[in-house]
Design a protein around this motif. Structure first.
Motif, PDB file in Angstrom:
ATOM      1  N   MET A 152       5.550  -1.741 -12.599  1.00  0.00           N
ATOM      2  CA  MET A 152       4.380  -0.977 -12.176  1.00  0.00           C
ATOM      3  C   MET A 152       3.282  -1.043 -13.217  1.00  0.00           C
ATOM      4  O   MET A 152       2.089  -1.151 -12.881  1.00  0.00           O
ATOM      5  CB  MET A 152       4.777   0.481 -11.912  1.00  0.00           C
ATOM      6  CG  MET A 152       5.724   0.671 -10.733  1.00  0.00           C
ATOM      7  SD  MET A 152       5.028   0.178  -9.140  1.00  0.00           S
ATOM      8  CE  MET A 152       3.866   1.507  -8.835  1.00  0.00           C
ATOM      9  N   GLU A 153       3.650  -1.008 -14.489  1.00  0.00           N
ATOM     10  CA  GLU A 153       2.649  -1.115 -15.552  1.00  0.00           C
ATOM     11  C   GLU A 153       2.010  -2.497 -15.553  1.00  0.00           C
ATOM     12  O   GLU A 153       0.781  -2.632 -15.691  1.00  0.00           O
ATOM     13  CB  GLU A 153       3.297  -0.822 -16.908  1.00  0.00           C
ATOM     14  CG  GLU A 153       2.364  -0.976 -18.112  1.00  0.00           C
ATOM     15  CD  GLU A 153       1.184  -0.020 -18.092  1.00  0.00           C
ATOM     16  OE1 GLU A 153       0.187  -0.303 -18.780  1.00  0.00           O
ATOM     17  OE2 GLU A 153       1.250   1.010 -17.396  1.00  0.00           O
ATOM     18  N   LEU A 200       0.831  -1.203   0.000  1.00  0.00           N
ATOM     19  CA  LEU A 200       0.000   0.000   0.000  1.00  0.00           C
ATOM     20  C   LEU A 200       0.870   1.260   0.000  1.00  0.00           C
ATOM     21  O   LEU A 200       0.625   2.194  -0.775  1.00  0.00           O
ATOM     22  CB  LEU A 200      -0.919  -0.003   1.225  1.00  0.00           C
ATOM     23  CG  LEU A 200      -1.730   1.268   1.462  1.00  0.00           C
ATOM     24  CD1 LEU A 200      -2.687   1.527   0.311  1.00  0.00           C
ATOM     25  CD2 LEU A 200      -2.488   1.186   2.791  1.00  0.00           C
ATOM     26  N   CYS A 201       1.888   1.291   0.855  1.00  0.00           N
ATOM     27  CA  CYS A 201       2.780   2.457   0.898  1.00  0.00           C
ATOM     28  C   CYS A 201       3.472   2.675  -0.445  1.00  0.00           C
ATOM     29  O   CYS A 201       3.596   3.814  -0.924  1.00  0.00           O
ATOM     30  CB  CYS A 201       3.821   2.272   2.000  1.00  0.00           C
ATOM     31  SG  CYS A 201       3.171   2.358   3.683  1.00  0.00           S
ATOM     32  N   ASP A 202       3.918   1.595  -1.061  1.00  0.00           N
ATOM     33  CA  ASP A 202       4.605   1.697  -2.352  1.00  0.00           C
ATOM     34  C   ASP A 202       3.667   2.242  -3.423  1.00  0.00           C
ATOM     35  O   ASP A 202       4.045   3.115  -4.220  1.00  0.00           O
ATOM     36  CB  ASP A 202       5.130   0.308  -2.735  1.00  0.00           C
ATOM     37  CG  ASP A 202       6.042   0.328  -3.957  1.00  0.00           C
ATOM     38  OD1 ASP A 202       6.705   1.364  -4.191  1.00  0.00           O
ATOM     39  OD2 ASP A 202       6.098  -0.679  -4.680  1.00  0.00           O
ATOM     40  N   LEU A 203       2.435   1.727  -3.444  1.00  0.00           N
ATOM     41  CA  LEU A 203       1.469   2.183  -4.442  1.00  0.00           C
ATOM     42  C   LEU A 203       1.106   3.646  -4.224  1.00  0.00           C
ATOM     43  O   LEU A 203       1.056   4.431  -5.191  1.00  0.00           O
ATOM     44  CB  LEU A 203       0.212   1.300  -4.383  1.00  0.00           C
ATOM     45  CG  LEU A 203      -0.905   1.645  -5.365  1.00  0.00           C
ATOM     46  CD1 LEU A 203      -0.419   1.553  -6.810  1.00  0.00           C
ATOM     47  CD2 LEU A 203      -2.107   0.730  -5.141  1.00  0.00           C
ATOM     48  N   VAL A 251      13.878   1.558 -15.596  1.00  0.00           N
ATOM     49  CA  VAL A 251      13.046   1.030 -16.668  1.00  0.00           C
ATOM     50  C   VAL A 251      12.375  -0.272 -16.224  1.00  0.00           C
ATOM     51  O   VAL A 251      11.211  -0.530 -16.569  1.00  0.00           O
ATOM     52  CB  VAL A 251      13.878   0.807 -17.952  1.00  0.00           C
ATOM     53  CG1 VAL A 251      14.982  -0.245 -17.742  1.00  0.00           C
ATOM     54  CG2 VAL A 251      12.977   0.397 -19.113  1.00  0.00           C
ATOM     55  N   LEU A 252      13.084  -1.091 -15.440  1.00  0.00           N
ATOM     56  CA  LEU A 252      12.488  -2.328 -14.945  1.00  0.00           C
ATOM     57  C   LEU A 252      11.368  -2.034 -13.959  1.00  0.00           C
ATOM     58  O   LEU A 252      10.331  -2.715 -13.966  1.00  0.00           O
ATOM     59  CB  LEU A 252      13.555  -3.205 -14.276  1.00  0.00           C
ATOM     60  CG  LEU A 252      14.697  -3.692 -15.168  1.00  0.00           C
ATOM     61  CD1 LEU A 252      15.707  -4.484 -14.353  1.00  0.00           C
ATOM     62  CD2 LEU A 252      14.158  -4.542 -16.317  1.00  0.00           C
ATOM     63  N   ARG A 253      11.555  -1.028 -13.113  1.00  0.00           N
ATOM     64  CA  ARG A 253      10.493  -0.667 -12.170  1.00  0.00           C
ATOM     65  C   ARG A 253       9.269  -0.152 -12.914  1.00  0.00           C
ATOM     66  O   ARG A 253       8.132  -0.506 -12.571  1.00  0.00           O
ATOM     67  CB  ARG A 253      10.995   0.384 -11.177  1.00  0.00           C
ATOM     68  CG  ARG A 253       9.897   0.851 -10.233  1.00  0.00           C
ATOM     69  CD  ARG A 253      10.396   1.749  -9.117  1.00  0.00           C
ATOM     70  NE  ARG A 253       9.272   2.297  -8.364  1.00  0.00           N
ATOM     71  CZ  ARG A 253       8.603   1.640  -7.426  1.00  0.00           C
ATOM     72  NH1 ARG A 253       8.944   0.409  -7.116  1.00  0.00           N
ATOM     73  NH2 ARG A 253       7.591   2.208  -6.799  1.00  0.00           N
ATOM     74  N   ASP A 254       9.473   0.667 -13.932  1.00  0.00           N
ATOM     75  CA  ASP A 254       8.342   1.181 -14.706  1.00  0.00           C
ATOM     76  C   ASP A 254       7.566   0.034 -15.345  1.00  0.00           C
ATOM     77  O   ASP A 254       6.321   0.036 -15.357  1.00  0.00           O
ATOM     78  CB  ASP A 254       8.827   2.147 -15.780  1.00  0.00           C
ATOM     79  CG  ASP A 254       9.344   3.467 -15.203  1.00  0.00           C
ATOM     80  OD1 ASP A 254       9.070   3.741 -14.020  1.00  0.00           O
ATOM     81  OD2 ASP A 254      10.026   4.204 -15.939  1.00  0.00           O
TER      82      ASP A 254
END
Length: 503
Positions: free
Chosen positions: A224-225, A168-171, A218-221
């Protein structure tokens, strides 16, 4: 083991009228802390009548062979599937197929950037199946599965290994631009995480998120997608532990959140608890159990820091001295690479001689679940990886929190400030996985934290009481009629009609 419900139905219903059992394909990230809970989930799905396939690298399949053999003996439809890794041209050694096989800090980026190459072999495996799977459950760190699922029209859930509190915190940090504000601020600035039902503050060093390094942006993006386009999420927690965070997370994510833990409680016999993750040598397991059997109930502190981070001698010596000076019985797990240096090997032997009968040093792999479930263990010094923390809570064992990186600092806040089952050792910044020559925690802090955790008084008794109460709630959640049991039932039924299309 209870017979699966569909098998019972088959006794009174003709086969022609029964829908086929759903087939779940599970794709863990290739690290022990990610593989273990998804293998537990696969076992639970198979016990409940679904077909479960765990897809991973050859090294991990070899490590999990005991799980497959145990499932086969009792007729569970659980299989392990190998995908070739590392790919040619990656520059990685052939055995670098799990994060714990990465040899130094310079191998981590090639390791992470090689993982998307698994998409081709994974798609070939799925296409070769006689019928399409009902659902793909892929680790958050495996966004490369999203394209395969979409191209083949297969529903996809993501599995997020940390606590729901962290997720939740990350989102919310991503939704409200917190990472950008943190990047623009100073190192010591405190930042509040927005729209979380309890106060949460972080610094630049403890900000939520995986793959936060600029080189992995780029890996995190992509992750998240893939998270935002998934059909839902499976989380290893339980309602009575994180109810307010689960509700907020589901609302913020906008997709179903299937809460099905603590998954570790599916390991109900000696063989399962001893071999979970890896199989310890039979002699080592027996020696650990025999040593614990000689200790008083609740007297032993267990010390283990997960499968990845490796400490240099200076920090190891501080830990060892702290445990010695605490005066408490202890089991301390030291990784084989940590213990390999002659100076460390000699020092550990001397420590064992000085603490004979009170201290046990385990070099290499230890059966953590078997240790935590033993009546002699009364405390756990942990790196706050969610598997370790949840396993401790599920067995009623309070903790000393020593977070290292990623989700672990927020897991510490959950354990200490929200649940009231933890004592912080005092670290405020992450460490490098390899070759970090700082001494983050001196022996005095180890003595203080262990003594506080294992001692008497109202606060210590309160932590122990809360841990025992959560353990009882965890047990009930996983029993028939419990919240996690029923959530798993709904998950299976939701995908019973999916799949079945020709490959």
């Amino acid at each position: 083991m209870a017979p699966a419900e569909p098998a019972v139905a088959a006794a009174t219903t003709t086969t022609a009228t029964l829908p086929p059992p759903p087939h779940f394909v599970l794709v863990p990230f290739v690290a022990q802390g990610h593989i273990i809970p998804l293998v537990d989930l696969a076992r639970l799905l198979a016990e409940r009548g679904a077909r479960a396939s765990v897809v991973t690298t050859p090294l991990n399949v070899a490590r999990l062979r005991g799980v497959a053999e145990q499932a086969a003996r009792v007729g569970l439809p659980l299989e392990l599937v190998e995908l070739p890794f590392p790919p040619p041209g990656s520059g990685l050694p052939d055995d670098c197929q799990n994060a714990d096989m990465v040899a130094d800090n310079y191998q981590f980026l090639p390791f992470f950037f090689a993982l998307p190459e698994l998409a081709g072999p994974f798609e070939a495996y799925v296409r070769a199946l006689a019928t399409r799977p009902s659902c793909i459950i892929a680790d958050w760190c495996n966004p490369w599965t999203a394209g395969v699922a979409k191209s083949l029209g297969i529903p996809r859930l993501f599995f997020h290994g940390p606590s729901c509190f962290f997720s939740l915190c990350d989102l919310q940090a991503a939704n409200h631009g917190l990472h950008e504000r943190i990047a623009a601020g100073g190192d010591e600035d405190q930042h509040a995480v927005p729209e979380v039902p309890v106060p949460v503050t972080v610094t630049k060093a403890t900000a939520p998120g995986f793959l936060n390094h600029p080189a992995t942006e780029v890996l995190r993006d992509e992750a998240m997608e893939a998270m935002r386009t998934a059909d839902g999420v499976v989380v290893n927690t339980f309602l009575d532990l994180e109810a307010q965070f689960i509700a907020c997370y589901e609302a913020a994510l906008g997709t179903p959140v299937w809460v099905v833990g603590p998954l570790s409680l599916c390991n109900r016999d000696v063989e399962s608890t001893a071999s979970r993750g890896k199989t310890a040598a039979a002699g080592r397991q027996q020696a650990i159990t025999a040593w614990l059997d000689e200790q008083a109930p609740g007297s032993v502190v267990f010390v283990s820091f997960g499968s990845i981070t490796r400490k240099l001698p200076r920090q190891l010596f501080e830990i060892g001295h702290g445990l010695e000076y605490s005066g408490r019985p202890f089991i301390w797990v030291v990784k084989e690479p940590e213990a390999a240096a002659p100076e460390v090997r000699e020092w550990l032997e001397a420590l064992e001689a000085r603490t004979a009968g009170r201290g046990l040093v385990v070099r290499g792999w230890a059966p953590q679940l078997a240790v935590l479930s033993h009546r002699a263990v009364g405390g756990f010094v942990t790196h706050c990886g969610w598997n370790s923390l949840l396993e401790s809570i599920a067995h009623g064992v309070p903790v000393v929190t020593w977070p290292h990186f990623a989700d672990q600092f927020l897991n510490e806040q959950l354990a200490v400030s929200v649940l009231g089952v933890g004592v912080p050792v005092g670290v405020t910044a992450p460490v490098m996985i390899f070759d970090d020559d700082t001494v983050a925690v001196p022996r005095e802090d180890v003595v203080r934290a262990v003594s506080t955790l294992m001692g008497g008084g109202a606060e210590a008794d309160g932590r122990r009481r809360k841990a025992k109460e959560y353990a009882e709630k965890a047990r009930r959640a996983m029993e028939k009629g419990g919240s996690s049991y029923e959530n798993l039932t709904q998950l299976i039924e939701s995908f019973r009609q999916s799949g079945g299309k020709e490959g």
